[in-house]
Design an enzyme around this catalytic site. Structure first.
Site, PDB file in Angstrom:
ATOM      1  N   GLU A  33     -15.054  35.565 -50.068  1.00  0.00           N
ATOM      2  CA  GLU A  33     -14.359  34.877 -48.978  1.00  0.00           C
ATOM      3  C   GLU A  33     -15.101  35.241 -47.687  1.00  0.00           C
ATOM      4  O   GLU A  33     -15.309  36.431 -47.416  1.00  0.00           O
ATOM      5  CB  GLU A  33     -12.909  35.388 -48.908  1.00  0.00           C
ATOM      6  CG  GLU A  33     -12.084  34.613 -47.923  1.00  0.00           C
ATOM      7  CD  GLU A  33     -10.639  35.113 -47.831  1.00  0.00           C
ATOM      8  OE1 GLU A  33     -10.251  36.019 -48.583  1.00  0.00           O
ATOM      9  OE2 GLU A  33      -9.928  34.576 -46.970  1.00  0.00           O
ATOM     10  N   ARG A 260     -11.587  47.488 -59.979  1.00  0.00           N
ATOM     11  CA  ARG A 260     -12.289  47.529 -58.695  1.00  0.00           C
ATOM     12  C   ARG A 260     -13.019  48.851 -58.541  1.00  0.00           C
ATOM     13  O   ARG A 260     -12.573  49.875 -59.051  1.00  0.00           O
ATOM     14  CB  ARG A 260     -11.264  47.465 -57.557  1.00  0.00           C
ATOM     15  CG  ARG A 260     -10.830  46.103 -57.188  1.00  0.00           C
ATOM     16  CD  ARG A 260      -9.770  46.210 -56.121  1.00  0.00           C
ATOM     17  NE  ARG A 260     -10.274  45.780 -54.837  1.00  0.00           N
ATOM     18  CZ  ARG A 260     -10.436  44.513 -54.505  1.00  0.00           C
ATOM     19  NH1 ARG A 260     -10.144  43.556 -55.354  1.00  0.00           N
ATOM     20  NH2 ARG A 260     -10.887  44.181 -53.313  1.00  0.00           N
ATOM     21  N   LYS A 270     -12.075  45.080 -46.842  1.00  0.00           N
ATOM     22  CA  LYS A 270     -12.489  44.462 -45.570  1.00  0.00           C
ATOM     23  C   LYS A 270     -11.409  44.617 -44.508  1.00  0.00           C
ATOM     24  O   LYS A 270     -11.699  44.828 -43.341  1.00  0.00           O
ATOM     25  CB  LYS A 270     -12.774  42.973 -45.786  1.00  0.00           C
ATOM     26  CG  LYS A 270     -14.071  42.720 -46.514  1.00  0.00           C
ATOM     27  CD  LYS A 270     -14.298  41.246 -46.716  1.00  0.00           C
ATOM     28  CE  LYS A 270     -13.698  40.784 -48.021  1.00  0.00           C
ATOM     29  NZ  LYS A 270     -14.027  39.409 -48.374  1.00  0.00           N
TER      30      LYS A 270
HETATM   31  P1  ATP Z   1     -11.567  43.234 -49.992  1.00  0.00           P
HETATM   32  O1  ATP Z   1     -10.347  43.796 -50.624  1.00  0.00           O
HETATM   33  O2  ATP Z   1     -12.609  44.250 -49.731  1.00  0.00           O
HETATM   34  O3  ATP Z   1     -11.282  42.407 -48.808  1.00  0.00           O
HETATM   35  P2  ATP Z   1     -11.775  40.893 -51.630  1.00  0.00           P
HETATM   36  O4  ATP Z   1     -11.501  40.999 -53.080  1.00  0.00           O
HETATM   37  O5  ATP Z   1     -10.749  40.255 -50.777  1.00  0.00           O
HETATM   38  O6  ATP Z   1     -12.220  42.313 -51.107  1.00  0.00           O
HETATM   39  P3  ATP Z   1     -13.607  38.724 -51.826  1.00  0.00           P
HETATM   40  O7  ATP Z   1     -14.587  38.242 -50.844  1.00  0.00           O
HETATM   41  O8  ATP Z   1     -12.433  37.886 -52.121  1.00  0.00           O
HETATM   42  O9  ATP Z   1     -13.153  40.161 -51.376  1.00  0.00           O
HETATM   43  O10 ATP Z   1     -14.338  39.141 -53.193  1.00  0.00           O
HETATM   44  C1  ATP Z   1     -15.404  38.486 -53.821  1.00  0.00           C
HETATM   45  C2  ATP Z   1     -15.545  39.066 -55.214  1.00  0.00           C
HETATM   46  O11 ATP Z   1     -15.838  40.459 -55.152  1.00  0.00           O
HETATM   47  C3  ATP Z   1     -14.251  38.935 -56.007  1.00  0.00           C
HETATM   48  O12 ATP Z   1     -14.561  38.468 -57.296  1.00  0.00           O
HETATM   49  C4  ATP Z   1     -13.695  40.326 -56.038  1.00  0.00           C
HETATM   50  O13 ATP Z   1     -12.951  40.567 -57.191  1.00  0.00           O
HETATM   51  C5  ATP Z   1     -14.956  41.196 -55.979  1.00  0.00           C
HETATM   52  N1  ATP Z   1     -14.662  42.503 -55.374  1.00  0.00           N
HETATM   53  C6  ATP Z   1     -14.122  42.741 -54.167  1.00  0.00           C
HETATM   54  N2  ATP Z   1     -13.934  44.066 -53.971  1.00  0.00           N
HETATM   55  C7  ATP Z   1     -14.380  44.690 -55.097  1.00  0.00           C
HETATM   56  C8  ATP Z   1     -14.453  46.049 -55.523  1.00  0.00           C
HETATM   57  N3  ATP Z   1     -14.035  47.040 -54.753  1.00  0.00           N
HETATM   58  N4  ATP Z   1     -14.978  46.300 -56.739  1.00  0.00           N
HETATM   59  C9  ATP Z   1     -15.413  45.311 -57.519  1.00  0.00           C
HETATM   60  N5  ATP Z   1     -15.375  44.009 -57.192  1.00  0.00           N
HETATM   61  C10 ATP Z   1     -14.863  43.690 -55.995  1.00  0.00           C
HETATM   62 MG    MG Z   2     -10.094  38.169 -50.999  1.00  0.00          MG
END
Ligand code: ATP
Ligand code: MG
Length: 548
Positions: A33, A260, A270
């Protein structure tokens, strides 16, 4: 990297799928995102998705999940692309955007409405939440749930046209308000957003699909075979399957979840990083103390070390925290056999070896690496005036009384043993200059207690800044703390002025060097300063004693 390790659970699934369907074309995707920078958790997801594609002769898409104009910004698109490229990955074709599929999502929403499986609701967000119930309390049907199909079609069209104001209505799936799975209690599929413009479609749309509605359909549109995500989406799978089944999809992407990545002494989310910036704890996403990809890059981590880390951490279904020292181990093991060694002085004090002639000059040829011969040699020059590190000098922290004779001796790395004869103090009674006499190496017994120390001749030295970083938090799991700001390490960043050899640039491998006993350092070309500035990537494992 993939083949010589035990196969993880996703590999096993894919191998089975390939066995059952010889014609299958493996397709994965990384779906960020654009609401912030990527971090090492994303690196793990990138590593996983791109490596699956590579290992099984498939392709991996980059798809921006841009369905929420409130959170997403164009500027993040470029940062994300840059980080993926820096890690060394190439996505298939052009990058994709969920917003490219807005027309299709609308069409699919209409299909659901026409089947009587979606309705326009006029409850507001707060009411929807209350009506939804909880794990122990069944949900209650919205009074608008029984609207006729024709009315829903008409209202949804009006929503699209912009007739209603933001928050006035939404589109919900008609599933089951008393389902044990809360996600199935008539989830919202579309909402009106008018107060914010979308960075790509500008004001073409005023209704936007929710993440759940757009995500599974996007995977389907892109013919993703294995949709890999983190565990928190486990429950959503049942909704994705419901949506795909009811829009008459023939071949559904299969979703698999892994835990994760969490790393001790840091925060990855983030939202939490944004909070640290808002609170002015750090200035930007690329701060070298953060585990964002750009932060790690600024710190001197190599793409290879990050990939090594992701590979070794592996994929599991169990949430856990990885020790920070494991990340450090990965960069050390990436650099150890490649980079030259050199001497640097972080806290200089002058030594005059008065027993040497005034214009003494001795060129000493030393190996670039203590163990790897093929890395060649370098020259260092010993002169009468040299600098050594305060920390190597006895009594450094003590005030020395005037005229008290201190017996101190050390062996200069690759050179003589020196013994102190006279110490000149400054006005604060701190050591300023040490007068020493030199002794031939014969006096030095290998197992003696004489410390081997670093030095740089005054004439061959040049000032340099050193950026020394520590963990940003003093607690192992800051993300779990109510007030994480309380656990900030106030000494996590320090800049000091020291000395390096004048010709240091020529002794480096690209931008990397190991300053013996001090750590691995990175010359960050982005730091605009008239001095050269070295960033410490990591300390050495132990304070190794030097040889020779
Ligand atoms: P955050 O919680 O840091 O904002 P998010 O999951 O909202 O992360 P996205 O941009 O939606 O961030 O994630 C893109 C991809 O990265 C998704 O498939 C998500 O599952 C994966 N991802 C995000 N954070 C992690 C993590 N800590 N470990 C493994 N994969 C991750
Ligand atoms: Mg997200």
């Amino acid at each position: 990297m993939q083949n010589n390790k035990k196969k993880n659970f996703i590999d096993k699934i894919i191998l089975k799928d390939i066995k059952n369907d010889k014609l299958i074309k493996i397709k994965t995707r990384f779906p960020p995102e654009p609401n912030g920078y990527l971090h090492i958790g994303h690196a793990k997801s990138i590593f996983t998705n791109f490596n699956i594609a590579k290992t099984y002769n498939g392709t991996c898409n980059l798809r921006f999940d841009d369905t929420n104009p409130y959170k997403e910004k164009k500027k993040y698109i470029n940062f994300i692309k840059e980080d993926i490229k820096w890690l060394g990955y190439k996505w298939h074709g052009n990058e994709k955007y969920c917003s490219n599929y807005f027309e299709k999502f609308y069409k699919y929403a209409m299909i659901l409405i026409k089947k009587g499986l979606a309705y326009v609701d006029n409850l507001n967000n707060k009411e929807i939440k209350i009506y939804r119930g909880s794990l122990t309390k069944k949900g209650i049907n919205s009074p608008f749930r029984s609207r006729k199909i024709e009315e829903n079609i008409m209202l949804f069209k009006k929503m699209k046209k912009g007739v209603f104001k933001e928050g006035y209505s939404c589109l919900r799936a008609k599933i089951n308000m008393s389902s044990k799975r809360i996600i199935l209690r008539d989830p919202v599929l579309y909402r009106i957003i008018k107060l914010k413009k979308h960075f790509k479609t500008i004001n073409k749309w005023c209704i936007y699909p929710t993440y759940d509605f757009s995500h599974c359909i996007s995977d389907y549109i892109e013919k993703v075979t294995h949709s890999i995500c983190t565990l928190e989406f486990q429950d959503n799978k049942i909704l994705y399957n419901w949506i795909l089944k009811n829009i008459d999809v023939k071949k559904k992407p299969k979703q698999y979840e892994f835990a994760r990545l969490n790393i001790e002494y840091s925060v990855l989310s983030k939202r939490k990083i944004k909070f640290l910036i808002e609170k002015k704890i750090i200035k930007e996403w690329s701060d070298p103390r953060l585990l964002t990809i750009s932060g790690l890059r600024n710190r001197g981590y190599t793409p290879n070390s990050i990939k090594k880390f992701c590979y070794n951490v592996g994929l599991t279904k169990k949430e856990n925290y990885i020790q920070f020292s494991f990340l450090e181990h990965c960069i050390r093991s990436d650099l150890d056999k490649k980079v030259n060694r050199a001497m640097a002085i972080l806290y200089p004090i002058k030594v005059i070896i008065y027993s040497l002639p005034k214009n003494y000059k001795k060129i000493i040829k030393i190996p670039n690496h203590p163990k790897i011969k093929k890395l060649g040699t370098q020259k260092i020059i010993l002169r009468r005036e040299i600098y050594i590190d305060k920390n190597d000098f006895i009594n450094n922290n003590h005030i020395i009384e005037k005229n008290v004779h201190i017996k101190w001796k050390a062996k200069l790395r690759y050179s003589y043993v020196i013994k102190s004869k006279k110490i000149i103090l400054n006005s604060l009674n701190q050591t300023q200059t040490i007068y020493c006499k030199h002794y031939q190496n014969k006096c030095f017994k290998k197992n003696s207690k004489v410390k081997i120390i670093h030095w740089i001749s005054k004439k061959e030295s040049i000032k340099s800044k050193f950026k020394l970083y520590e963990n940003l938090f003093v607690t192992r799991r800051p993300a779990n703390k109510k007030n994480m700001i309380q656990y900030i390490n106030k000494n996590s960043s320090k800049t000091i002025c020291g000395l390096v050899q004048k010709d240091i640039i020529y002794k480096m491998l690209k931008n990397y060097i190991q300053f013996e006993r001090i750590g691995y350092f990175f010359l960050n070309k982005n730091i605009k300063d008239k001095n050269i500035t070295f960033t410490r990537i990591t300390k050495l494992k132990k304070n190794k004693k030097c040889q020779k």
